[in-house]
Design an enzyme around this catalytic site. Structure first.
Site, PDB file in Angstrom:
ATOM      1  N   TYR A   1       0.836  -1.212   0.000  1.00  5.53           N
ATOM      2  CA  TYR A   1       0.000   0.000   0.000  1.00  5.53           C
ATOM      3  C   TYR A   1       0.863   1.251   0.000  1.00  5.53           C
ATOM      4  O   TYR A   1       2.022   1.250   0.413  1.00  5.53           O
ATOM      5  CB  TYR A   1      -0.916   0.012   1.222  1.00  5.53           C
TER       6      TYR A   1
ATOM      7  N   PHE B   1       2.337   9.644   3.847  1.00  3.22           N
ATOM      8  CA  PHE B   1       2.723   9.493   5.238  1.00  3.22           C
ATOM      9  C   PHE B   1       3.286   8.108   5.543  1.00  3.22           C
ATOM     10  O   PHE B   1       3.936   7.889   6.555  1.00  3.22           O
ATOM     11  CB  PHE B   1       1.543   9.790   6.174  1.00  3.22           C
ATOM     12  N   ASP B   2       3.046   7.137   4.615  1.00  6.72           N
ATOM     13  CA  ASP B   2       3.565   5.790   4.844  1.00  6.72           C
ATOM     14  C   ASP B   2       3.484   4.989   3.545  1.00  6.72           C
ATOM     15  O   ASP B   2       2.626   5.258   2.689  1.00  6.72           O
ATOM     16  CB  ASP B   2       2.782   5.087   5.955  1.00  6.72           C
TER      17      ASP B   2
ATOM     18  N   ILE C   1      -6.483  -0.679  11.639  1.00  2.00           N
ATOM     19  CA  ILE C   1      -7.465   0.380  11.853  1.00  2.00           C
ATOM     20  C   ILE C   1      -8.768  -0.064  11.218  1.00  2.00           C
ATOM     21  O   ILE C   1      -8.785  -0.789  10.209  1.00  2.00           O
ATOM     22  CB  ILE C   1      -6.978   1.730  11.288  1.00  2.00           C
TER      23      ILE C   1
ATOM     24  N   TYR D   1      -7.298   7.129  12.754  1.00  3.53           N
ATOM     25  CA  TYR D   1      -6.601   7.390  14.019  1.00  3.53           C
ATOM     26  C   TYR D   1      -7.298   8.446  14.856  1.00  3.53           C
ATOM     27  O   TYR D   1      -6.750   8.950  15.837  1.00  3.53           O
ATOM     28  CB  TYR D   1      -5.150   7.778  13.737  1.00  3.53           C
TER      29      TYR D   1
ATOM     30  N   PHE E   1      -5.669   5.487   0.920  1.00  2.00           N
ATOM     31  CA  PHE E   1      -4.790   4.325   0.705  1.00  2.00           C
ATOM     32  C   PHE E   1      -4.966   3.801  -0.724  1.00  2.00           C
ATOM     33  O   PHE E   1      -6.098   3.689  -1.227  1.00  2.00           O
ATOM     34  CB  PHE E   1      -5.130   3.209   1.687  1.00  2.00           C
TER      35      PHE E   1
END
Length: 557
Positions: free
Chosen positions: A45, A55-56, A75, A101, A118
């Protein structure tokens, strides 16, 4: 106005999302399975904010993410967004803050109340209750035996992850993968997946991680918790306890004798591997393979496989590698540990101690006079190999074959077979090569060939002892020279000599060596007596052979 005020936000901003938004922007044509609650999954992902800032990313870490879906380990938005995905499916997920979050965020990484975006690709799905998935892609019509535990197998394979990513292939190495089954040398899934296969069979084997490399994976090519897909072609297999396997394809109705150790066998063969690959053929050389059996001149499996064959038999001999060329193979055509299949056609065989085999087909009644060495005989014959291949026949010529027996004019076996025959008798003779044309053969006759003759004696003339051209039936005349000198001029020319000899034969006083050309025999007699070759015989030159033999003995003494 109220509707307009309330409706204005709907036109510009949809407001907070109630649930995760799923965009299935790529769905594979074939979807064998969808991720369900409790399944183990692997996926890649990229995670971004609404403005596209990342962010990731699992790609940046160089490792896929593995976990269980739908049990609260992710999550909530991701847990929901991954369910129902197929392997290789791609989705865009929009996760609202309360499913991500929330109002806390992740310090230094995700701010409070952040909506997360995502881009996900599903790579693997499995469940702890999964079993091995075996699909037979093709299978040979004949399958006399299947793989069992402790068998040694040789197979080709392509190995991929569940998403199709290749990680290994025997084809790229140019050799099969060779190993024992059920002894722990393979991953459990492959040990199980090979059982029951036939040589030449193709299978697709899907192995869940707990029957493969599990949590650790393997090196850099197989990630942890990866399902594996193997496309397998079983080339051959055997068991170390196997012996030679025989299949009698065609056995002649009449089999008077079977080959044993020490026999010399001539045979044609095609040699193939178990997958049908031809590695050698005597037919391609247009020459039989000739060898002794049971003496170690050929591979042990063939030594055993030719025992008991009949002339004309067609036999399939299946030889395990420990009775063939073993782990090393032979040349570039027989791989190590290969099972060999020989389709054999036995042309003939014999033993170096064999005599001529004589079968009397017909013998006239009241037969009192039979042939002996030095007799002159006329006979018809057909000559062939034991497989029926016709070689020669006297019937192709105007006259029968003529020969003086015991004069080394025909092969020894035929000479023996013509002895003690009556006129009109018919025989079948089987002549081994050491009494025929030997290892070298002759024009039209292969080396080491056993010959079959059908012979019929047409006529015979009594012969004379070896070394004689003429013999007297009684005592020769005391005054032989005077009687031979017809014109009494003291010399005997060739015509007088010929007239005298013919008269003796006509009156029954003597006989010539049998021949198709009596004139030549008489000419040879004259030349022997005309010792100075002046065209006439003098009293000093004329000698009987018996007198000559006595003189030779005297000289030797």
């Amino acid at each position: 106005l109220l509707l307009g005020v309330l409706g204005a936000p709907a036109l510009g901003d949809p407001g907070p999302l109630e649930d995760v938004v799923i965009d299935r922007y790529y769905i594979p044509k074939i979807c064998l399975r969808e991720a369900q609650m409790g399944d183990f999954i692997r996926y890649h992902y990229n995670g971004t904010f609404k403005d596209g800032k990342k962010f990731d990313s699992s790609y940046d870490r160089g490792a896929t993410v593995a976990g269980v879906v739908g049990v609260g380990r992710l999550i909530t938005g991701m847990d929901r967004g991954l369910q129902g995905m197929c392997v290789n499916e791609r989705r865009h997920l929009i996760v609202p803050p309360h499913l991500g979050y929330g109002s806390i965020g992740v310090a230094g990484l995700i701010p409070p109340d952040a909506t997360l975006y995502f881009d996900v690709v599903m790579l693997d799905i499995w469940n702890k209750n999964d079993k091995l998935q075996i699909t037979t892609l093709s299978k040979p019509e004949r399958c006399n035996r299947t793989v069992e535990n402790s068998d040694f197998v040789r197979y080709h394979y392509n190995g991929t992850l569940l998403d199709g990513t290749p990680f290994d292939s025997s084809y790229s190495k140019g050799s099969t993968y060779d190993t024992y089954v059920g002894t722990g040398w393979l991953i459990k899934g492959m040990d199980q997946g090979l059982l029951g296969m036939c040589a030449g069979e193709k299978r697709s084997i899907i192995i869940p991680p707990f029957l493969a490399y599990g949590e650790k994976g393997y090196g850099t090519v197989i990630p942890p918790q990866a399902s594996l897909v193997f496309s397998v072609l079983l080339v051959d297999f055997h068991n170390p306890k196997d012996g030679v396997s025989l299949e009698h394809l065609e056995v002649p109705e009449s089999c008077k004798r079977r080959a044993v150790t020490g026999d010399f066998v001539r045979y044609h063969y095609n040699g193939t591997l178990m997958d049908g690959t031809l590695f050698d053929s005597s037919y391609s050389r247009n020459q039989t393979y000739n060898t002794y059996i049971g003496k170690g001149y050929i591979i042990p499996g063939m030594d055993q496989g030719l025992q008991g064959v009949c002339v004309g038999e067609q036999r399939r001999v299946v030889i395990p590698p420990h009775l063939a060329y073993g782990e090393n193979g032979a040349g570039d055509k027989i791989p190590g540990s290969a099972v060999l299949i020989f389709d054999v056609h036995v042309i003939d065989f014999h033993n170096p101690e064999d005599p001529v085999e004589i079968e009397t087909v017909f013998r006239p009644e009241g037969c009192n006079v039979t042939t002996r060495n030095r007799d002159f005989v006329r006979y018809h014959y057909n000559c062939s190999l034991l497989d029926g291949t016709r070689l020669f026949s006297s019937h192709d010529y105007e006259k029968p074959q003529e020969v003086t027996l015991g004069a080394n004019k025909v092969i020894e076996g035929l000479n023996s077979g013509l002895l003690d025959m009556c006129v009109g008798e018919r025989r079948v003779l089987i002549v081994p090569p050491h009494l025929g044309h030997g290892e070298s053969g002759a024009r039209g006759v292969p080396g080491s060939a056993v010959l079959r003759f059908e012979v019929e004696l047409i006529s015979m003339e009594e012969g004379v002892p070896e070394g004689y051209l003429f013999i007297w039936h009684g005592e020769p005349p005391a005054n032989l020279y005077e009687q031979m000198d017809l014109n009494k001029d003291g010399g005997i020319p060739a015509d007088e000599f010929s007239t005298f000899i013919k008269t003796q034969v006509a009156e029954g006083k003597g006989r010539l060596m049998p021949s198709s050309d009596p004139e030549k025999v008489i000419a040879d007699m004259f030349q022997n007596q005309d010792r100075n070759q002046d065209g006439k015989i003098t009293p000093e030159e004329l000698k009987l052979k018996s007198d000559e033999d006595k003189e030779k003995i005297h000289e030797e003494l």
